[in-house]
Design a protein around this motif. Structure first.
Motif, PDB file in Angstrom:
ATOM      1  N   VAL A  30       0.870  -1.181   0.000  1.00  0.00           N
ATOM      2  CA  VAL A  30       0.000   0.000   0.000  1.00  0.00           C
ATOM      3  C   VAL A  30       0.902   1.224   0.000  1.00  0.00           C
ATOM      4  O   VAL A  30       1.676   1.439   0.937  1.00  0.00           O
ATOM      5  CB  VAL A  30      -0.944   0.008   1.220  1.00  0.00           C
ATOM      6  N   LYS A  31       0.812   2.004  -1.061  1.00  0.00           N
ATOM      7  CA  LYS A  31       1.707   3.144  -1.232  1.00  0.00           C
ATOM      8  C   LYS A  31       0.889   4.437  -1.190  1.00  0.00           C
ATOM      9  O   LYS A  31      -0.048   4.625  -1.970  1.00  0.00           O
ATOM     10  CB  LYS A  31       2.460   3.030  -2.559  1.00  0.00           C
ATOM     11  N   ILE A  32       1.262   5.325  -0.269  1.00  0.00           N
ATOM     12  CA  ILE A  32       0.557   6.597  -0.059  1.00  0.00           C
ATOM     13  C   ILE A  32       1.507   7.745  -0.381  1.00  0.00           C
ATOM     14  O   ILE A  32       2.627   7.804   0.138  1.00  0.00           O
ATOM     15  CB  ILE A  32       0.064   6.720   1.394  1.00  0.00           C
ATOM     16  N   GLY A  33       1.048   8.660  -1.224  1.00  0.00           N
ATOM     17  CA  GLY A  33       1.864   9.815  -1.587  1.00  0.00           C
ATOM     18  C   GLY A  33       1.437  11.067  -0.840  1.00  0.00           C
ATOM     19  O   GLY A  33       0.255  11.397  -0.804  1.00  0.00           O
ATOM     20  N   ILE A  34       2.378  11.747  -0.223  1.00  0.00           N
ATOM     21  CA  ILE A  34       2.140  13.047   0.416  1.00  0.00           C
ATOM     22  C   ILE A  34       2.715  14.108  -0.510  1.00  0.00           C
ATOM     23  O   ILE A  34       3.932  14.219  -0.687  1.00  0.00           O
ATOM     24  CB  ILE A  34       2.797  13.134   1.809  1.00  0.00           C
ATOM     25  N   LEU A  35       1.827  14.876  -1.115  1.00  0.00           N
ATOM     26  CA  LEU A  35       2.215  15.866  -2.122  1.00  0.00           C
ATOM     27  C   LEU A  35       1.867  17.257  -1.603  1.00  0.00           C
ATOM     28  O   LEU A  35       0.691  17.573  -1.396  1.00  0.00           O
ATOM     29  CB  LEU A  35       1.475  15.570  -3.426  1.00  0.00           C
ATOM     30  N   ASN A  36       2.887  18.089  -1.380  1.00  0.00           N
ATOM     31  CA  ASN A  36       2.634  19.416  -0.803  1.00  0.00           C
ATOM     32  C   ASN A  36       3.787  20.376  -1.088  1.00  0.00           C
ATOM     33  O   ASN A  36       4.715  20.040  -1.813  1.00  0.00           O
ATOM     34  CB  ASN A  36       2.363  19.293   0.709  1.00  0.00           C
ATOM     35  N   ASP A  37       3.683  21.565  -0.527  1.00  0.00           N
ATOM     36  CA  ASP A  37       4.725  22.582  -0.658  1.00  0.00           C
ATOM     37  C   ASP A  37       5.777  22.325   0.415  1.00  0.00           C
ATOM     38  O   ASP A  37       5.487  22.402   1.607  1.00  0.00           O
ATOM     39  CB  ASP A  37       4.096  23.972  -0.482  1.00  0.00           C
ATOM     40  N   GLN A  38       7.001  22.037  -0.017  1.00  0.00           N
ATOM     41  CA  GLN A  38       8.065  21.742   0.934  1.00  0.00           C
ATOM     42  C   GLN A  38       9.190  22.773   0.906  1.00  0.00           C
ATOM     43  O   GLN A  38      10.146  22.664   1.669  1.00  0.00           O
ATOM     44  CB  GLN A  38       8.628  20.342   0.657  1.00  0.00           C
ATOM     45  N   GLU A  71       3.914   1.996   2.522  1.00  0.00           N
ATOM     46  CA  GLU A  71       5.027   2.862   2.155  1.00  0.00           C
ATOM     47  C   GLU A  71       4.533   4.294   1.953  1.00  0.00           C
ATOM     48  O   GLU A  71       3.493   4.522   1.337  1.00  0.00           O
ATOM     49  CB  GLU A  71       5.674   2.358   0.865  1.00  0.00           C
ATOM     50  N   ILE A  72       5.275   5.256   2.494  1.00  0.00           N
ATOM     51  CA  ILE A  72       4.994   6.681   2.286  1.00  0.00           C
ATOM     52  C   ILE A  72       6.020   7.249   1.316  1.00  0.00           C
ATOM     53  O   ILE A  72       7.226   7.112   1.520  1.00  0.00           O
ATOM     54  CB  ILE A  72       5.059   7.475   3.614  1.00  0.00           C
ATOM     55  N   VAL A  73       5.525   7.879   0.238  1.00  0.00           N
ATOM     56  CA  VAL A  73       6.407   8.636  -0.659  1.00  0.00           C
ATOM     57  C   VAL A  73       5.978  10.094  -0.589  1.00  0.00           C
ATOM     58  O   VAL A  73       4.849  10.406  -0.202  1.00  0.00           O
ATOM     59  CB  VAL A  73       6.344   8.115  -2.111  1.00  0.00           C
ATOM     60  N   ASN A  74       6.876  11.000  -0.965  1.00  0.00           N
ATOM     61  CA  ASN A  74       6.520  12.418  -0.874  1.00  0.00           C
ATOM     62  C   ASN A  74       7.231  13.226  -1.950  1.00  0.00           C
ATOM     63  O   ASN A  74       8.248  12.804  -2.490  1.00  0.00           O
ATOM     64  CB  ASN A  74       6.822  12.972   0.526  1.00  0.00           C
ATOM     65  N   ALA A  75       6.653  14.386  -2.257  1.00  0.00           N
ATOM     66  CA  ALA A  75       7.253  15.282  -3.254  1.00  0.00           C
ATOM     67  C   ALA A  75       6.775  16.710  -3.024  1.00  0.00           C
ATOM     68  O   ALA A  75       5.742  16.945  -2.387  1.00  0.00           O
ATOM     69  CB  ALA A  75       6.897  14.828  -4.667  1.00  0.00           C
ATOM     70  N   ASP A  76       7.534  17.652  -3.564  1.00  0.00           N
ATOM     71  CA  ASP A  76       7.249  19.081  -3.468  1.00  0.00           C
ATOM     72  C   ASP A  76       6.588  19.524  -4.772  1.00  0.00           C
ATOM     73  O   ASP A  76       7.189  19.441  -5.840  1.00  0.00           O
ATOM     74  CB  ASP A  76       8.568  19.828  -3.250  1.00  0.00           C
ATOM     75  N   HIS A  77       5.342  20.023  -4.697  1.00  0.00           N
ATOM     76  CA  HIS A  77       4.656  20.446  -5.921  1.00  0.00           C
ATOM     77  C   HIS A  77       4.913  21.910  -6.288  1.00  0.00           C
ATOM     78  O   HIS A  77       4.432  22.396  -7.313  1.00  0.00           O
ATOM     79  CB  HIS A  77       3.160  20.177  -5.838  1.00  0.00           C
ATOM     80  N   ASP A  82       0.487  22.365 -12.609  1.00  0.00           N
ATOM     81  CA  ASP A  82       1.041  21.515 -13.666  1.00  0.00           C
ATOM     82  C   ASP A  82       2.128  20.594 -13.124  1.00  0.00           C
ATOM     83  O   ASP A  82       2.214  19.416 -13.505  1.00  0.00           O
ATOM     84  CB  ASP A  82       1.592  22.376 -14.824  1.00  0.00           C
ATOM     85  N   VAL A  83       2.943  21.114 -12.210  1.00  0.00           N
ATOM     86  CA  VAL A  83       3.969  20.282 -11.577  1.00  0.00           C
ATOM     87  C   VAL A  83       3.311  19.184 -10.746  1.00  0.00           C
ATOM     88  O   VAL A  83       3.698  17.999 -10.817  1.00  0.00           O
ATOM     89  CB  VAL A  83       4.902  21.134 -10.691  1.00  0.00           C
ATOM     90  N   ALA A  84       2.302  19.550  -9.971  1.00  0.00           N
ATOM     91  CA  ALA A  84       1.596  18.581  -9.133  1.00  0.00           C
ATOM     92  C   ALA A  84       0.939  17.491  -9.978  1.00  0.00           C
ATOM     93  O   ALA A  84       1.014  16.302  -9.648  1.00  0.00           O
ATOM     94  CB  ALA A  84       0.540  19.292  -8.294  1.00  0.00           C
ATOM     95  N   SER A  85       0.300  17.892 -11.058  1.00  0.00           N
ATOM     96  CA  SER A  85      -0.373  16.915 -11.926  1.00  0.00           C
ATOM     97  C   SER A  85       0.624  15.954 -12.554  1.00  0.00           C
ATOM     98  O   SER A  85       0.351  14.756 -12.695  1.00  0.00           O
ATOM     99  CB  SER A  85      -1.163  17.643 -13.011  1.00  0.00           C
ATOM    100  N   SER A  86       1.775  16.479 -12.946  1.00  0.00           N
ATOM    101  CA  SER A  86       2.820  15.635 -13.537  1.00  0.00           C
ATOM    102  C   SER A  86       3.324  14.603 -12.528  1.00  0.00           C
ATOM    103  O   SER A  86       3.483  13.416 -12.863  1.00  0.00           O
ATOM    104  CB  SER A  86       3.969  16.511 -14.033  1.00  0.00           C
ATOM    105  N   ILE A  87       3.567  15.050 -11.299  1.00  0.00           N
ATOM    106  CA  ILE A  87       4.018  14.131 -10.248  1.00  0.00           C
ATOM    107  C   ILE A  87       2.945  13.085  -9.963  1.00  0.00           C
ATOM    108  O   ILE A  87       3.227  11.885  -9.871  1.00  0.00           O
ATOM    109  CB  ILE A  87       4.373  14.904  -8.963  1.00  0.00           C
ATOM    110  N   ALA A  88       1.703  13.544  -9.821  1.00  0.00           N
ATOM    111  CA  ALA A  88       0.607  12.628  -9.500  1.00  0.00           C
ATOM    112  C   ALA A  88       0.421  11.585 -10.606  1.00  0.00           C
ATOM    113  O   ALA A  88       0.199  10.397 -10.329  1.00  0.00           O
ATOM    114  CB  ALA A  88      -0.683  13.422  -9.294  1.00  0.00           C
TER     115      ALA A  88
END
Length: 402
Positions: A30-38, A71-77, A82-88
């Motif tokens: 089970v993979k969960i993505g945390i996508l936010n401003d970092q 598993e937790i993955v994360n990224a800075d949008h 457009d950046v967020a959509s590409s990552i997602a």
């Protein structure tokens, strides 16, 4: 059957049971993505601390669900849709992420929720505020935790109108979140008999509020509503103090301001501000215990975004457990049906449009002499019952409730 055979038989049964469970989980993880401003204006608002909150939820759940690892993955949008959509898209298509959460910044959250709906994937928003997420752009797989612009308008806006703040002028962030927050608060101010004298929009992450504040100062308003967040709100408050705005009798309403920003601004500048949050570390022994764990890991006390992210990850895992699979449809059904009962929300409920309803709180920032410790910053003025704070599903404009 001999002892050795019994042991081997028991072990084989355990392996078979674990295998059967794992088969209910796509890709056996089970993979969960945390996508936010970092790294930008909202990095303290959620940022890496939200990632840590998500990890705490996984650990508290036990590290596995239905026998499969989590598993937790994360990224800075970077606050860019457009950046967020590409990552997602990459997460969903290539990295097999099952759900995306946090999603600070309303324009980003709306974009990712639209993609998640297309891909039939679950997203749970804690960091964005627009009611469109559970209104005209709602999704059967989209959920909104923590807060929204309606709850902030009811809390902070309502309190100030009732206490004489009946003439408003707005400084509004020039994107979806700011528009929504201004609109919601304006409706509530007018419904309570107040007036909106005008507004001005500023770019996201601007450093110079002087021209905007001068317009607000000369507007004749007795309340300046800051329909922005993060460093934008902090910088506006600092510069308003330099212009002598509050000394001149006008009040500042920080419509979205959390403990992280108050701490960054300092009590001297922030004292007297009224704000609405859904959680505060010093409200109960349970909150204080969670906050201590969080502080030990991050060096700061959590705000409602951090604890809301913890809650959303935990509830998602509970929903998988209840559904017996991580498949989207049954998990979404479980999320709609299950009560939310954890350190963040008591007797929380999820409406048909995906809005999680729980009690919000109106706080006032303490004066420096009232504070007894480094993070002792709020005094609670009122509790806003969840049914008052959030829109009814039937009034949200969501087609799922028609």
């Amino acid at each position: 059957m001999g002892v050795l055979k019994k042991v081997l038989f028991a072990l084989s049964c355990t392996v078979l049971a674990q295998s059967a469970h794992a088969q209910q989980v796509s890709d056996n993880v089970v993979k969960i993505g945390i996508l936010n401003d970092q790294s930008g204006v909202y990095a303290d608002f959620g940022g890496k601390s939200s990632v840590e909150a998500a990890r705490m939820a996984v650990e508290d759940f036990g590290g596995k669900v239905l026998g499969a690892p989590i598993e937790i993955v994360n990224a800075d949008h970077q606050n860019k849709p457009d950046v967020a959509s590409s990552i997602a898209r990459q997460w969903y298509d290539t990295e097999k992420v099952d759900a995306i959460m946090e999603l600070t910044t309303s324009s980003v959250a709306l974009a990712v929720q639209g993609l998640s709906k297309e891909k039939k994937k679950i997203n749970i928003v804690t960091g964005a505020a627009t009611t469109d997420l559970t209104g005209k752009q709602c999704s059967p797989y989209g959920f909104h935790w923590a807060y929204d612009t309606h709850a902030l308008a009811v809390g902070t806006g309502g309190a100030l109108v009732q206490n004489g703040g009946n003439k408003w002028f707005f400084l509004t962030a020039d994107y979806a979140f700011g528009y929504s927050l201004e609109e919601e608060t304006s409706k509530f101010v007018k419904a309570k008999g107040g007036q909106v004298l005008g507004s001005v929009r500023h770019p996201l992450s601007t450093n110079d509020f002087s021209s905007f504040l001068l317009q607000a100062q000369s507007s004749g308003a007795n309340v300046i509503g800051l329909a922005n967040a993060g460093l934008d709100t902090s910088n506006a408050i600092k510069q308003a103090s330099e212009f002598g705005i509050t000394q001149g009798g006008q009040r500042l309403a920080a419509l979205l301001f959390t403990l992280a920003e108050v701490r960054g601004l300092g009590l001297k500048a922030a004292q007297g501000l009224t704000l609405t949050e859904g959680w505060y570390w010093d409200q109960s022994d349970e909150n204080r215990a969670f906050a201590k764990r969080f502080m030990d890991r991050t060096g700061r006390m959590p705000n409602m975004i951090h604890v809301g992210t913890y809650s959303s990850v935990l509830q998602y895992l509970k929903a998988i457990q209840k559904a017996g699979t991580d498949a989207t449809e049954p998990v979404a059904k479980a999320l709609h049906e299950m009560p939310v009962e954890d350190v963040f929300a008591k007797k929380g409920k999820v409406l048909p449009n995906g809005r999680m309803v729980y009690d919000m709180y109106l706080f006032q920032v303490k004066k420096p002499e009232e504070s007894k410790s480094e993070w002792d910053m709020y005094k609670q003025l009122a509790k806003v019952p969840g049914d008052d704070a959030f829109l009814k599903a039937s009034e949200s404009g969501c087609q799922l409730t028609q």
